[in-house]
Design a protein around this motif. Sequence first.
Motif, PDB file in Angstrom:
ATOM      1  N   VAL A   1      -2.424   6.611   2.852  1.00 26.11           N
ATOM      2  CA  VAL A   1      -1.352   5.689   3.233  1.00 26.11           C
ATOM      3  C   VAL A   1      -1.804   4.233   3.134  1.00 26.11           C
ATOM      4  O   VAL A   1      -1.145   3.410   2.481  1.00 26.11           O
ATOM      5  CB  VAL A   1      -0.842   6.009   4.652  1.00 26.11           C
ATOM      6  N   LEU A   2      -2.922   3.902   3.789  1.00 26.32           N
ATOM      7  CA  LEU A   2      -3.343   2.495   3.796  1.00 26.32           C
ATOM      8  C   LEU A   2      -3.834   2.008   2.435  1.00 26.32           C
ATOM      9  O   LEU A   2      -3.320   1.013   1.912  1.00 26.32           O
ATOM     10  CB  LEU A   2      -4.402   2.276   4.880  1.00 26.32           C
ATOM     11  N   PRO A   3      -4.818   2.682   1.805  1.00 20.22           N
ATOM     12  CA  PRO A   3      -5.345   2.115   0.562  1.00 20.22           C
ATOM     13  C   PRO A   3      -4.443   2.276  -0.654  1.00 20.22           C
ATOM     14  O   PRO A   3      -4.480   1.449  -1.566  1.00 20.22           O
ATOM     15  CB  PRO A   3      -6.663   2.869   0.371  1.00 20.22           C
ATOM     16  N   LEU A   4      -3.601   3.329  -0.690  1.00 22.10           N
ATOM     17  CA  LEU A   4      -2.851   3.637  -1.903  1.00 22.10           C
ATOM     18  C   LEU A   4      -1.366   3.317  -1.813  1.00 22.10           C
ATOM     19  O   LEU A   4      -0.698   3.156  -2.850  1.00 22.10           O
ATOM     20  CB  LEU A   4      -3.024   5.123  -2.260  1.00 22.10           C
ATOM     21  N   ILE A   5      -0.836   3.212  -0.616  1.00 21.47           N
ATOM     22  CA  ILE A   5       0.586   2.907  -0.451  1.00 21.47           C
ATOM     23  C   ILE A   5       0.779   1.526   0.162  1.00 21.47           C
ATOM     24  O   ILE A   5       1.460   0.664  -0.400  1.00 21.47           O
ATOM     25  CB  ILE A   5       1.279   3.986   0.415  1.00 21.47           C
ATOM     26  N   VAL A   6       0.173   1.303   1.310  1.00 19.11           N
ATOM     27  CA  VAL A   6       0.334   0.001   1.993  1.00 19.11           C
ATOM     28  C   VAL A   6      -0.429  -1.095   1.250  1.00 19.11           C
ATOM     29  O   VAL A   6       0.072  -2.192   1.055  1.00 19.11           O
ATOM     30  CB  VAL A   6      -0.141   0.109   3.457  1.00 19.11           C
ATOM     31  N   ARG A   7      -1.678  -0.816   0.874  1.00 17.72           N
ATOM     32  CA  ARG A   7      -2.540  -1.742   0.125  1.00 17.72           C
ATOM     33  C   ARG A   7      -2.598  -3.114   0.805  1.00 17.72           C
ATOM     34  O   ARG A   7      -2.092  -4.109   0.294  1.00 17.72           O
ATOM     35  CB  ARG A   7      -2.043  -1.857  -1.310  1.00 17.72           C
ATOM     36  N   PRO A   8      -3.198  -3.172   1.992  1.00 22.90           N
ATOM     37  CA  PRO A   8      -3.230  -4.432   2.763  1.00 22.90           C
ATOM     38  C   PRO A   8      -3.860  -5.595   2.006  1.00 22.90           C
ATOM     39  O   PRO A   8      -3.529  -6.755   2.272  1.00 22.90           O
ATOM     40  CB  PRO A   8      -4.074  -4.058   3.997  1.00 22.90           C
ATOM     41  N   ALA A   9      -4.778  -5.309   1.059  1.00 24.70           N
ATOM     42  CA  ALA A   9      -5.385  -6.411   0.315  1.00 24.70           C
ATOM     43  C   ALA A   9      -4.343  -7.165  -0.500  1.00 24.70           C
ATOM     44  O   ALA A   9      -4.440  -8.390  -0.686  1.00 24.70           O
ATOM     45  CB  ALA A   9      -6.482  -5.869  -0.610  1.00 24.70           C
ATOM     46  N   LEU A  10      -3.330  -6.446  -0.985  1.00 26.18           N
ATOM     47  CA  LEU A  10      -2.251  -7.086  -1.748  1.00 26.18           C
ATOM     48  C   LEU A  10      -1.105  -7.527  -0.853  1.00 26.18           C
ATOM     49  O   LEU A  10      -0.294  -8.368  -1.256  1.00 26.18           O
ATOM     50  CB  LEU A  10      -1.721  -6.117  -2.814  1.00 26.18           C
ATOM     51  N   HIS A  11      -1.037  -6.936   0.328  1.00 26.13           N
ATOM     52  CA  HIS A  11       0.030  -7.281   1.278  1.00 26.13           C
ATOM     53  C   HIS A  11      -0.604  -7.630   2.620  1.00 26.13           C
ATOM     54  O   HIS A  11      -0.542  -6.845   3.569  1.00 26.13           O
ATOM     55  CB  HIS A  11       1.004  -6.109   1.445  1.00 26.13           C
ATOM     56  N   PRO A  12      -1.250  -8.784   2.719  1.00 19.04           N
ATOM     57  CA  PRO A  12      -1.964  -9.130   3.956  1.00 19.04           C
ATOM     58  C   PRO A  12      -1.071  -9.161   5.187  1.00 19.04           C
ATOM     59  O   PRO A  12      -1.554  -8.991   6.297  1.00 19.04           O
ATOM     60  CB  PRO A  12      -2.548 -10.513   3.647  1.00 19.04           C
TER      61      PRO A  12
ATOM     62  N   ALA B   1       9.574   0.909   4.499  1.00 22.04           N
ATOM     63  CA  ALA B   1      10.184   1.130   3.184  1.00 22.04           C
ATOM     64  C   ALA B   1       9.152   1.635   2.179  1.00 22.04           C
ATOM     65  O   ALA B   1       9.434   2.530   1.369  1.00 22.04           O
ATOM     66  CB  ALA B   1      10.821  -0.159   2.680  1.00 22.04           C
ATOM     67  N   LEU B   2       7.943   1.070   2.205  1.00 18.45           N
ATOM     68  CA  LEU B   2       6.909   1.496   1.276  1.00 18.45           C
ATOM     69  C   LEU B   2       6.597   2.978   1.430  1.00 18.45           C
ATOM     70  O   LEU B   2       6.423   3.701   0.437  1.00 18.45           O
ATOM     71  CB  LEU B   2       5.635   0.678   1.500  1.00 18.45           C
ATOM     72  N   ILE B   3       6.507   3.437   2.679  1.00 20.37           N
ATOM     73  CA  ILE B   3       6.181   4.847   2.916  1.00 20.37           C
ATOM     74  C   ILE B   3       7.341   5.744   2.507  1.00 20.37           C
ATOM     75  O   ILE B   3       7.147   6.777   1.853  1.00 20.37           O
ATOM     76  CB  ILE B   3       5.808   5.060   4.396  1.00 20.37           C
ATOM     77  N   ARG B   4       8.564   5.331   2.844  1.00 19.12           N
ATOM     78  CA  ARG B   4       9.733   6.147   2.475  1.00 19.12           C
ATOM     79  C   ARG B   4       9.894   6.227   0.955  1.00 19.12           C
ATOM     80  O   ARG B   4      10.258   7.275   0.407  1.00 19.12           O
ATOM     81  CB  ARG B   4      10.993   5.589   3.119  1.00 19.12           C
ATOM     82  N   GLU B   5       9.617   5.115   0.279  1.00 20.33           N
ATOM     83  CA  GLU B   5       9.722   5.110  -1.186  1.00 20.33           C
ATOM     84  C   GLU B   5       8.705   6.033  -1.836  1.00 20.33           C
ATOM     85  O   GLU B   5       8.891   6.472  -2.972  1.00 20.33           O
ATOM     86  CB  GLU B   5       9.521   3.679  -1.705  1.00 20.33           C
ATOM     87  N   SER B   6       7.623   6.314  -1.135  1.00 16.49           N
ATOM     88  CA  SER B   6       6.559   7.175  -1.661  1.00 16.49           C
ATOM     89  C   SER B   6       6.737   8.630  -1.261  1.00 16.49           C
ATOM     90  O   SER B   6       5.845   9.450  -1.510  1.00 16.49           O
ATOM     91  CB  SER B   6       5.192   6.676  -1.164  1.00 16.49           C
TER      92      SER B   6
END
Length: 462
Positions: free
Chosen positions: A48-59, A76-81
């Motif tokens: 979830v964090l590294p591959l969907i949320v990607r905090p480095a790109l979405h601080p 929305a990111l999680i539901r879209e996935s």
Amino acid sequence: MPLPSQPTGARRPRAMVIDGAWRALGPGLESLSGPGGAPLTRTVKLIVLPLIVRPALHPELAADFLAPEPAARLDALIRESGTRLVATALWFTLLKRTRRALGVVAGNPQDLYFQRCFELAAEHGEPGAEAGALARAVVEDVADADGGRTVDALKRYLADVAQQDRLEVELGVAWEGRRLTPAADTSVAVALASDVLETCGGVEGPRNSPAYSSMVEAGLGELLGRTLWTHASGVWGRDGLPAHLGLTERELPPRPQVGRGASTATLPAPLDRTLFERLFVVLQSSARREELPTVPELVGREVGRSCAPLGLYDETLRVAALLGGQLAVGLDPLGIKAPPSGWTEAHRAVNGRWRREASVLRARRMTVSPRPDPDGGVLDALAQDLRTPWTAYMRRLWVRLHGRDVRDAPLTDAASAWAVLDGVARSVMMDHRARVRSALRTLTASAVPPAAVAEAAESRSA
């Protein structure tokens, strides 16, 4: 009323947002979820964090508490996935079945396959006609990628009699060559540890703490380790607490042995473990074993490390163990002790979080109730664990620090140290929660009438 450590306003814990979005995806995610339907800790950490949320790109999604707009974006990111996650769960089930068929036993399947399954889902969708061949190729590729860094390889390496004899001699020399000193005054070290912990635990994370650098430069972690080799007492400023806080079952840590076997169910306390048991844990828990040294290198380094203060080489990691000890002695999830003046911001944050746990609230009622436990003592034993939380905390912290030491991954500042300390606290809390839930499920299916348990629990809360 807002939770004590939660920001006011409409901010929501990120973990709560993830949990809600995950549950809204519906069925099909069972292999990636816990018994209650929430995503597994490794699912969040590895997918979830590294591959969907990607905090480095979405601080804006990296904070522990999210404002309404970032929270909606995360949801929305999680539901879209959702479709890809269902396919990931199917691939994981297939890879586990293939792994069993091939007789592969080394490593944790979640660590090894979660991210590969997400990649397969992204490329192929749900498993199709070619899925069996693809799954076999992935399992074999992962098994080959470790370069022989497996428990079986360790067992073979240490099974050689000549090797055993040589290592026993080296251990004896390293143990006798330790720098032994009389029990030292650790009051300065403990005071500095409190200063560092006072800067931690806030919503915005640790503030800059020069005390942390001072502790490392002064070698205070090493001082604690050498103190444990003597008949030290009163290290933490509290009566009745052993200086080692459960890191050994002995009065003093024993000389390490080589060993030839290990079991996760019967592992001794950290400082009582053999070379085999120490490295067994590292190899079992490593998601990327190809990044580890080879087995001969691992064993060679572990000889010296096992005879070093606190069983660690790196001073920043030893200082983190000292900080963890100071945090551990102030853990009071049951809230049955008067808050001492020595409590820091970190203690308030961790204790506050634990006390909001439903399982802890129930355990507190049980420990203060004079009535007998209708379940035969199962829940009472779990409640008693919360009276001495420092043992579970320090053992898990040591394992984390040891793993970093093996990988040459120091904790260079107070912020990185606090991330580990707080992560261990959360892990211990979640583990206790899971054990309580498991006990309750067992009781529901046992001869103990559920009504009796409910009646007793209700009377304790009155």
